[in-house]
Design a protein around this motif. Sequence first.
Motif, PDB file in Angstrom:
ATOM      1  N   GLY A  46       0.803  -1.141   0.157  1.00  8.25           N
ATOM      2  CA  GLY A  46      -0.138   0.035   0.168  1.00  8.25           C
ATOM      3  C   GLY A  46       0.847   1.100  -0.044  1.00  8.25           C
ATOM      4  N   GLY A  47       2.072   0.942  -0.621  1.00 12.57           N
ATOM      5  CA  GLY A  47       2.832   2.098  -0.537  1.00 12.57           C
ATOM      6  C   GLY A  47       2.954   2.878  -1.914  1.00 12.57           C
ATOM      7  N   ALA A  48       4.218   3.552  -2.328  1.00  7.49           N
ATOM      8  CA  ALA A  48       4.520   4.092  -3.489  1.00  7.49           C
ATOM      9  C   ALA A  48       5.803   3.963  -3.875  1.00  7.49           C
ATOM     10  CB  ALA A  48       3.925   5.708  -3.320  1.00  7.49           C
ATOM     11  N   VAL A  49       6.033   3.609  -5.121  1.00  4.48           N
ATOM     12  CA  VAL A  49       7.515   3.453  -5.566  1.00  4.48           C
ATOM     13  C   VAL A  49       7.693   4.356  -7.220  1.00  4.48           C
ATOM     14  CG1 VAL A  49       9.206   1.728  -6.664  1.00  4.48           C
ATOM     15  CG2 VAL A  49       7.916   1.132  -4.542  1.00  4.48           C
ATOM     16  N   THR A  50       8.517   4.944  -7.025  1.00  7.63           N
ATOM     17  CA  THR A  50       8.735   5.917  -8.314  1.00  7.63           C
ATOM     18  C   THR A  50      10.040   5.340  -8.926  1.00  7.63           C
ATOM     19  OG1 THR A  50       7.564   7.807  -7.553  1.00  7.63           O
ATOM     20  CG2 THR A  50       9.422   8.265  -9.011  1.00  7.63           C
ATOM     21  N   LEU A  51      10.232   5.023 -10.158  1.00 12.10           N
ATOM     22  CA  LEU A  51      11.172   4.744 -10.964  1.00 12.10           C
ATOM     23  C   LEU A  51      11.670   6.030 -11.647  1.00 12.10           C
ATOM     24  CD1 LEU A  51      13.402   2.717 -12.409  1.00 12.10           C
ATOM     25  CD2 LEU A  51      11.720   2.214 -14.087  1.00 12.10           C
ATOM     26  N   HIS A  52      12.848   6.380 -11.402  1.00 16.80           N
ATOM     27  CA  HIS A  52      13.354   7.724 -11.969  1.00 16.80           C
ATOM     28  C   HIS A  52      14.261   7.555 -13.153  1.00 16.80           C
ATOM     29  CE1 HIS A  52      14.555  12.002 -11.466  1.00 16.80           C
ATOM     30  NE2 HIS A  52      15.542  11.749 -11.838  1.00 16.80           N
ATOM     31  N   GLY A  53      14.216   8.644 -13.922  1.00 15.67           N
ATOM     32  CA  GLY A  53      14.664   8.488 -15.276  1.00 15.67           C
ATOM     33  C   GLY A  53      14.088   7.691 -16.378  1.00 15.67           C
ATOM     34  N   TRP A  54      12.736   7.457 -16.117  1.00 13.37           N
ATOM     35  CA  TRP A  54      12.129   6.970 -17.239  1.00 13.37           C
ATOM     36  C   TRP A  54      11.471   7.685 -18.366  1.00 13.37           C
ATOM     37  CZ3 TRP A  54      11.335   2.032 -18.390  1.00 13.37           C
ATOM     38  CH2 TRP A  54      10.428   1.483 -19.248  1.00 13.37           C
ATOM     39  N   PRO A  55      11.805   7.309 -19.461  1.00 14.02           N
ATOM     40  CA  PRO A  55      11.511   8.262 -20.738  1.00 14.02           C
ATOM     41  C   PRO A  55      10.182   8.500 -20.837  1.00 14.02           C
ATOM     42  CG  PRO A  55      12.117   5.993 -21.623  1.00 14.02           C
ATOM     43  CD  PRO A  55      12.401   6.196 -19.953  1.00 14.02           C
ATOM     44  N   HIS A  56       9.707   9.666 -21.511  1.00 13.05           N
ATOM     45  CA  HIS A  56       8.112   9.719 -21.753  1.00 13.05           C
ATOM     46  C   HIS A  56       7.680   9.052 -23.004  1.00 13.05           C
ATOM     47  CE1 HIS A  56       4.489  11.799 -20.978  1.00 13.05           C
ATOM     48  NE2 HIS A  56       4.215  12.097 -22.658  1.00 13.05           N
ATOM     49  N   ARG A  57       8.613   8.586 -23.889  1.00 11.29           N
ATOM     50  CA  ARG A  57       8.366   7.493 -24.955  1.00 11.29           C
ATOM     51  C   ARG A  57       9.268   6.389 -24.818  1.00 11.29           C
ATOM     52  NH1 ARG A  57       7.697  10.295 -30.754  1.00 11.29           N
ATOM     53  NH2 ARG A  57       7.026   8.318 -30.995  1.00 11.29           N
ATOM     54  N   SER A  58       8.834   5.116 -24.620  1.00 15.98           N
ATOM     55  CA  SER A  58       9.678   3.979 -24.433  1.00 15.98           C
ATOM     56  C   SER A  58       9.645   3.126 -25.531  1.00 15.98           C
ATOM     57  CB  SER A  58       9.358   3.678 -23.043  1.00 15.98           C
ATOM     58  OG  SER A  58       9.951   2.180 -22.835  1.00 15.98           O
ATOM     59  N   LEU A  59      10.621   2.369 -25.783  1.00 18.36           N
ATOM     60  CA  LEU A  59      10.765   0.974 -26.527  1.00 18.36           C
ATOM     61  C   LEU A  59      10.174  -0.123 -25.840  1.00 18.36           C
ATOM     62  CD1 LEU A  59      14.059   1.609 -28.357  1.00 18.36           C
ATOM     63  CD2 LEU A  59      11.887   2.165 -29.392  1.00 18.36           C
ATOM     64  N   GLN A  60       9.922  -0.018 -24.800  1.00 18.46           N
ATOM     65  CA  GLN A  60       9.450  -1.328 -23.868  1.00 18.46           C
ATOM     66  C   GLN A  60       7.784  -1.128 -23.638  1.00 18.46           C
ATOM     67  OE1 GLN A  60      12.463  -2.314 -20.664  1.00 18.46           O
ATOM     68  NE2 GLN A  60      12.859  -0.021 -20.782  1.00 18.46           N
ATOM     69  N   PRO A  61       7.270  -2.343 -23.176  1.00 17.17           N
ATOM     70  CA  PRO A  61       5.826  -2.409 -23.213  1.00 17.17           C
ATOM     71  C   PRO A  61       5.157  -1.610 -21.824  1.00 17.17           C
ATOM     72  CG  PRO A  61       6.668  -4.369 -22.603  1.00 17.17           C
ATOM     73  CD  PRO A  61       7.858  -3.776 -23.135  1.00 17.17           C
ATOM     74  N   VAL A  62       5.463  -0.355 -21.682  1.00 15.95           N
ATOM     75  CA  VAL A  62       5.020   0.295 -20.439  1.00 15.95           C
ATOM     76  C   VAL A  62       3.522   0.124 -20.408  1.00 15.95           C
ATOM     77  CG1 VAL A  62       5.223   2.531 -21.382  1.00 15.95           C
ATOM     78  CG2 VAL A  62       5.266   2.499 -19.037  1.00 15.95           C
ATOM     79  N   ASP A  63       2.761   0.448 -21.491  1.00 12.14           N
ATOM     80  CA  ASP A  63       1.485   0.622 -21.400  1.00 12.14           C
ATOM     81  C   ASP A  63       0.745  -0.752 -21.112  1.00 12.14           C
ATOM     82  OD1 ASP A  63       1.448   3.158 -22.367  1.00 12.14           O
ATOM     83  OD2 ASP A  63       1.252   2.923 -24.428  1.00 12.14           O
ATOM     84  N   THR A  64       1.239  -1.839 -21.378  1.00 16.55           N
ATOM     85  CA  THR A  64       0.847  -3.206 -21.063  1.00 16.55           C
ATOM     86  C   THR A  64       0.853  -3.205 -19.491  1.00 16.55           C
ATOM     87  OG1 THR A  64       1.292  -4.031 -23.512  1.00 16.55           O
ATOM     88  CG2 THR A  64       0.781  -5.771 -21.361  1.00 16.55           C
ATOM     89  N   LEU A  65       2.219  -2.944 -19.004  1.00 16.94           N
ATOM     90  CA  LEU A  65       2.459  -3.116 -17.579  1.00 16.94           C
ATOM     91  C   LEU A  65       1.524  -1.952 -16.901  1.00 16.94           C
ATOM     92  CD1 LEU A  65       4.193  -4.122 -15.171  1.00 16.94           C
ATOM     93  CD2 LEU A  65       5.608  -2.024 -15.729  1.00 16.94           C
ATOM     94  N   ARG A  66       1.336  -1.144 -17.171  1.00 21.07           N
ATOM     95  CA  ARG A  66       0.450   0.059 -16.535  1.00 21.07           C
ATOM     96  C   ARG A  66      -0.936  -0.533 -16.289  1.00 21.07           C
ATOM     97  NH1 ARG A  66       1.270   5.741 -19.622  1.00 21.07           N
ATOM     98  NH2 ARG A  66      -0.240   6.250 -17.913  1.00 21.07           N
ATOM     99  N   GLU A  67      -1.444  -1.132 -17.540  1.00 20.75           N
ATOM    100  CA  GLU A  67      -2.722  -1.769 -17.688  1.00 20.75           C
ATOM    101  C   GLU A  67      -2.814  -2.994 -16.426  1.00 20.75           C
ATOM    102  OE1 GLU A  67      -5.867  -4.206 -20.246  1.00 20.75           O
ATOM    103  OE2 GLU A  67      -3.690  -3.812 -21.116  1.00 20.75           O
ATOM    104  N   LEU A  68      -2.003  -3.867 -16.490  1.00 16.69           N
ATOM    105  CA  LEU A  68      -1.957  -5.041 -15.773  1.00 16.69           C
ATOM    106  C   LEU A  68      -1.903  -4.584 -14.187  1.00 16.69           C
ATOM    107  CD1 LEU A  68       0.419  -7.475 -17.717  1.00 16.69           C
ATOM    108  CD2 LEU A  68      -2.168  -7.736 -17.398  1.00 16.69           C
ATOM    109  N   LEU A  69      -0.777  -3.611 -13.956  1.00 16.41           N
ATOM    110  CA  LEU A  69      -1.037  -3.350 -12.343  1.00 16.41           C
ATOM    111  C   LEU A  69      -2.267  -2.534 -12.037  1.00 16.41           C
ATOM    112  CD1 LEU A  69       2.714  -1.857 -12.328  1.00 16.41           C
ATOM    113  CD2 LEU A  69       1.806  -4.038 -11.489  1.00 16.41           C
ATOM    114  N   ALA A  70      -2.932  -1.925 -13.005  1.00 17.05           N
ATOM    115  CA  ALA A  70      -3.961  -1.117 -12.533  1.00 17.05           C
ATOM    116  C   ALA A  70      -5.046  -2.086 -12.339  1.00 17.05           C
ATOM    117  CB  ALA A  70      -4.298  -0.175 -13.728  1.00 17.05           C
ATOM    118  N   ARG A  71      -5.239  -3.091 -13.113  1.00 19.45           N
ATOM    119  CA  ARG A  71      -6.276  -4.087 -12.820  1.00 19.45           C
ATOM    120  C   ARG A  71      -6.006  -4.680 -11.562  1.00 19.45           C
ATOM    121  NH1 ARG A  71      -6.263  -7.882 -18.000  1.00 19.45           N
ATOM    122  NH2 ARG A  71      -7.684  -8.894 -16.609  1.00 19.45           N
ATOM    123  N   MET A  72      -4.807  -5.057 -11.220  1.00 21.14           N
ATOM    124  CA  MET A  72      -4.504  -5.604 -10.026  1.00 21.14           C
ATOM    125  C   MET A  72      -4.744  -4.707  -8.525  1.00 21.14           C
ATOM    126  SD  MET A  72      -1.614  -8.438 -10.846  1.00 21.14           S
ATOM    127  CE  MET A  72      -2.266  -9.545  -9.391  1.00 21.14           C
ATOM    128  N   GLY A  73      -5.034  -3.507  -8.888  1.00 24.07           N
ATOM    129  CA  GLY A  73      -5.219  -2.548  -7.897  1.00 24.07           C
ATOM    130  C   GLY A  73      -4.334  -1.314  -7.680  1.00 24.07           C
TER     131      GLY A  73
END
Length: 436
Positions: A262-289
């Motif tokens: 129930g905390g917060a973690v920030t990954l610093h240095g993340w690019p606004h446009r990424s070559l990695q599947p960040v949108d899929t990860l965001r969706e999965l984590l959001a669905r898990m709460g």
Amino acid sequence: MPNLTAVRPLEPWTAPTATDPVASTVRLPGSKSLTARALVLSAVADGPSTLRHPLRARDTELMAAGLRAMGTDVSTVDDERWLVRPRPLRGPAHLDVGLSGTVMRFLPPIAGLADGPVTVDGDPHARLRPLGPLVGALRSIGVRIDAAETGGLPLTVRGAGEVRGGEVVIDASASSQFVSGLLLGAARFTHGIVVRHDGPPVPSAPHLRMTVQMLRAAGATVDDATPDEWAVEPGRLSARDWEIEPDLSGAVPFFAAALVTGGAVTLHGWPHRSLQPVDTLRELLARMGAEVSLGTDSLTVRGTGAVHGIDADLSDVSELTPVLAALAALADAPSRLRGVAHIRGHETDRLAALARELNGLGADVTDTPDGLEITPRPLRGATFRTYADHRMAHAAAVIGLAVPGIELDDVACTSKTMPEFPALWSTMVTGGDGRG
């Protein structure tokens, strides 16, 4: 170079348990996938290239050492700035791939361009990892290869200084790396290459898109407009500076910590446009709460006090399966993770290993043909075997946040992609030094 596949002692480690919500900003090493591709493209470019903020870990050191063995000048003295100067590729050379699927699938096509024999081998379990379709594809475009009876390691590529190239049909359903390996060196093939996939869907599609985008960034002409077909025209690849973004797969256990506590973690240095599947990860984590927000140069995950079960096809992001399985074991409802049959051929059979270890902690996990069905149950502390697999270690660490007494039999396997993991994890959870 040190012998990176020498037998090492196991390093038991008790995963720290969180007593409070974590609140942390982390800086993680660069992406393994981006570092590996940048190294290979730089080795066949038309001049010196630079990798900025690369990942220094066992897999990428093995990739650099393999290219170096074939004559490429790879300087990794500066952790933040690796220099690659192409040289004529040559044998005889020996390439040690360790347990890395990336190294064992990216280097044989490059070895075909070398003048002389190049032997390829690795850790004992590497000989069990799928390689046959790539060997067959290389033979069909003019590369002479002596391989084991299984079609895999150990093998010898009898390089002739050039590769004919042309059209090839391959079943890449076991690994997208078969296609990426063929494409990365194809601009140097006499006739380029046209790769057609024939078989069940290719997993990890975002990694194929990453390969194509990086080839284009280096000046290659790539046509991927037709589904399951990729064409690279022959030509020169340009030297360039590669900016390596943080490793998204490596960040997932840290994000999971925010969700579990129930905390917060920030990954610093993340690019606004990424070559990695960040949108899929965001969706999965959001669905898990989780609540996920993307800043100008950061990615933040906040837990909401609950972890939800999901039904999800992970075929595009199979590397996330172990950590998501750990979250599912701690969730408030059952989960079904599917589309990942191919991860049975990773560092270990990850589906069987996850089912065995999570059940050993008290969970109710069924190993299905293409994934896992997980029903949460009260968990207890016990030894969690990692099977020399870094992702298994990440899963165990996530479970340990909520379950006291989770002891990993070997935390050193995390050096495959993140040597700093134990220290970073303990600092985030308890402020400790990670020595357990």
